[in-house]
Write a protein that holds these residues in place. Sequence first.
Motif, mmCIF file in Angstrom:
data_model
loop_
_atom_site.group_PDB
_atom_site.id
_atom_site.type_symbol
_atom_site.label_atom_id
_atom_site.label_comp_id
_atom_site.label_asym_id
_atom_site.label_seq_id
_atom_site.Cartn_x
_atom_site.Cartn_y
_atom_site.Cartn_z
ATOM 1 N N GLY A 21 0.846 -1.184 0.000
ATOM 2 C CA GLY A 21 0.000 0.000 0.000
ATOM 3 C C GLY A 21 0.880 1.233 0.000
ATOM 4 N N PRO A 22 0.613 2.190 0.884
ATOM 5 C CA PRO A 22 1.413 3.415 0.904
ATOM 6 C C PRO A 22 2.729 3.274 1.685
ATOM 7 C CG PRO A 22 -0.323 3.584 2.520
ATOM 8 C CD PRO A 22 -0.542 2.278 1.779
ATOM 9 N N VAL A 23 2.931 2.148 2.368
ATOM 10 C CA VAL A 23 4.117 1.962 3.207
ATOM 11 C C VAL A 23 5.258 1.369 2.375
ATOM 12 C CG1 VAL A 23 5.034 0.819 5.260
ATOM 13 C CG2 VAL A 23 2.661 1.619 5.231
ATOM 14 N N ARG A 24 6.420 2.044 2.423
ATOM 15 C CA ARG A 24 7.614 1.561 1.720
ATOM 16 C C ARG A 24 8.730 1.380 2.738
ATOM 17 N NH1 ARG A 24 7.552 3.807 -4.134
ATOM 18 N NH2 ARG A 24 5.360 4.343 -4.296
ATOM 19 N N ARG A 25 9.406 0.253 2.625
ATOM 20 C CA ARG A 25 10.490 -0.056 3.560
ATOM 21 C C ARG A 25 11.678 -0.600 2.769
ATOM 22 N NH1 ARG A 25 6.588 -3.539 7.465
ATOM 23 N NH2 ARG A 25 5.537 -1.807 8.451
ATOM 24 N N GLU A 26 12.861 -0.398 3.334
ATOM 25 C CA GLU A 26 14.063 -0.929 2.701
ATOM 26 C C GLU A 26 15.078 -1.253 3.781
ATOM 27 O OE1 GLU A 26 17.313 0.468 -0.582
ATOM 28 O OE2 GLU A 26 15.186 0.875 -0.970
ATOM 29 N N ALA A 27 15.801 -2.343 3.583
ATOM 30 C CA ALA A 27 16.840 -2.747 4.526
ATOM 31 C C ALA A 27 17.988 -3.395 3.763
ATOM 32 C CB ALA A 27 16.279 -3.726 5.551
ATOM 33 N N GLU A 28 19.193 -3.160 4.247
ATOM 34 C CA GLU A 28 20.377 -3.858 3.751
ATOM 35 C C GLU A 28 20.854 -4.764 4.866
ATOM 36 O OE1 GLU A 28 23.394 -1.902 1.582
ATOM 37 O OE2 GLU A 28 21.982 -0.501 0.671
ATOM 38 N N LEU A 29 21.063 -6.028 4.521
ATOM 39 C CA LEU A 29 21.384 -7.035 5.525
ATOM 40 C C LEU A 29 22.649 -7.787 5.163
ATOM 41 C CD1 LEU A 29 17.836 -8.621 5.459
ATOM 42 C CD2 LEU A 29 18.682 -7.117 7.253
ATOM 43 N N PRO A 30 23.544 -7.986 6.130
ATOM 44 C CA PRO A 30 24.632 -8.926 5.891
ATOM 45 C C PRO A 30 24.055 -10.340 5.916
ATOM 46 C CG PRO A 30 24.742 -8.095 8.128
ATOM 47 C CD PRO A 30 23.633 -7.360 7.439
ATOM 48 N N ASP A 31 24.741 -11.253 5.311
ATOM 49 C CA ASP A 31 24.261 -12.632 5.215
ATOM 50 C C ASP A 31 23.903 -13.212 6.587
ATOM 51 O OD1 ASP A 31 23.597 -14.585 3.316
ATOM 52 O OD2 ASP A 31 25.450 -15.686 3.673
ATOM 53 N N ALA A 32 24.652 -12.850 7.622
ATOM 54 C CA ALA A 32 24.413 -13.391 8.968
ATOM 55 C C ALA A 32 23.049 -12.990 9.528
ATOM 56 C CB ALA A 32 25.519 -12.932 9.917
ATOM 57 N N ASP A 33 22.479 -11.884 9.059
ATOM 58 C CA ASP A 33 21.179 -11.425 9.564
ATOM 59 C C ASP A 33 19.992 -12.012 8.808
ATOM 60 O OD1 ASP A 33 22.510 -9.916 11.417
ATOM 61 O OD2 ASP A 33 22.023 -7.974 10.539
ATOM 62 N N VAL A 34 20.254 -12.777 7.779
ATOM 63 C CA VAL A 34 19.161 -13.353 6.982
ATOM 64 C C VAL A 34 18.725 -14.664 7.639
ATOM 65 C CG1 VAL A 34 18.433 -14.172 4.714
ATOM 66 C CG2 VAL A 34 19.978 -12.219 4.902
ATOM 67 N N ARG A 35 17.880 -14.506 8.652
ATOM 68 C CA ARG A 35 17.331 -15.652 9.389
ATOM 69 C C ARG A 35 15.975 -15.245 9.950
ATOM 70 N NH1 ARG A 35 21.502 -13.464 12.527
ATOM 71 N NH2 ARG A 35 20.809 -12.755 14.575
ATOM 72 N N GLY A 36 15.230 -16.197 10.423
ATOM 73 C CA GLY A 36 13.912 -15.913 10.992
ATOM 74 C C GLY A 36 12.978 -15.291 9.966
ATOM 75 N N PRO A 37 12.328 -14.170 10.305
ATOM 76 C CA PRO A 37 11.366 -13.560 9.379
ATOM 77 C C PRO A 37 12.011 -13.048 8.093
ATOM 78 C CG PRO A 37 11.555 -12.246 11.397
ATOM 79 C CD PRO A 37 12.355 -13.492 11.598
ATOM 80 N N TRP A 38 13.283 -12.608 8.184
ATOM 81 C CA TRP A 38 13.964 -12.188 6.954
ATOM 82 C C TRP A 38 14.123 -13.363 5.992
ATOM 83 C CZ3 TRP A 38 13.821 -7.430 5.807
ATOM 84 C CH2 TRP A 38 14.018 -6.427 6.751
ATOM 85 N N ARG A 39 14.534 -14.507 6.532
ATOM 86 C CA ARG A 39 14.721 -15.703 5.688
ATOM 87 C C ARG A 39 13.394 -16.102 5.065
ATOM 88 N NH1 ARG A 39 17.838 -17.374 2.382
ATOM 89 N NH2 ARG A 39 19.548 -17.103 3.805
ATOM 90 N N ALA A 40 12.306 -16.048 5.840
ATOM 91 C CA ALA A 40 10.988 -16.413 5.316
ATOM 92 C C ALA A 40 10.579 -15.490 4.167
ATOM 93 C CB ALA A 40 9.948 -16.374 6.430
ATOM 94 N N LEU A 41 10.786 -14.189 4.332
ATOM 95 C CA LEU A 41 10.414 -13.238 3.280
ATOM 96 C C LEU A 41 11.279 -13.421 2.042
ATOM 97 C CD1 LEU A 41 8.712 -10.835 2.328
ATOM 98 C CD2 LEU A 41 10.412 -9.326 3.412
ATOM 99 N N ILE A 42 12.585 -13.513 2.227
ATOM 100 C CA ILE A 42 13.496 -13.678 1.084
ATOM 101 C C ILE A 42 13.213 -14.974 0.347
ATOM 102 C CG2 ILE A 42 15.920 -14.109 0.495
ATOM 103 C CD1 ILE A 42 16.600 -11.936 2.639
#
Length: 111
Positions: free
Chosen positions: A69-90
């Motif tokens: 919708g109107p909400v925009r988000r952006e994040a830069e992640l090192p490989d070590a942070d790609v776990r939990g909800p980030w891993r599910a989304l990716i």
Amino acid sequence: MQRADEPTVRVTVVRSGGIAGLRRQWQACPDGEAAAEWSALIDRCPWDAPRSEPSGADRFCWRVSAEAGPVRREAELPDADVRGPWRALIDAVRAWPDVTPGAAGRTAPAS
């Protein structure tokens, strides 16, 4: 066809780095009932949490952009942070079924 009261959802994942330093991109653009499920995936991610410092050579770096919708988000992640909800989304974006191969990875087809 999307109704006017349904949120527009678009999630883009860009992975760079690794041994060859290649860049890959994936995109998901769910609509209809699926958009609500994707919005929940997006909301579970800790967008404002502090990030780990990248460690080691040849690690991947991930950039995740999400519009719901109107909400925009952006994040830069090192490989070590790609776990939990980030891993599910990716993983959901990378597995999105409506993709076609492109020069920079897989993206949703133009409609």
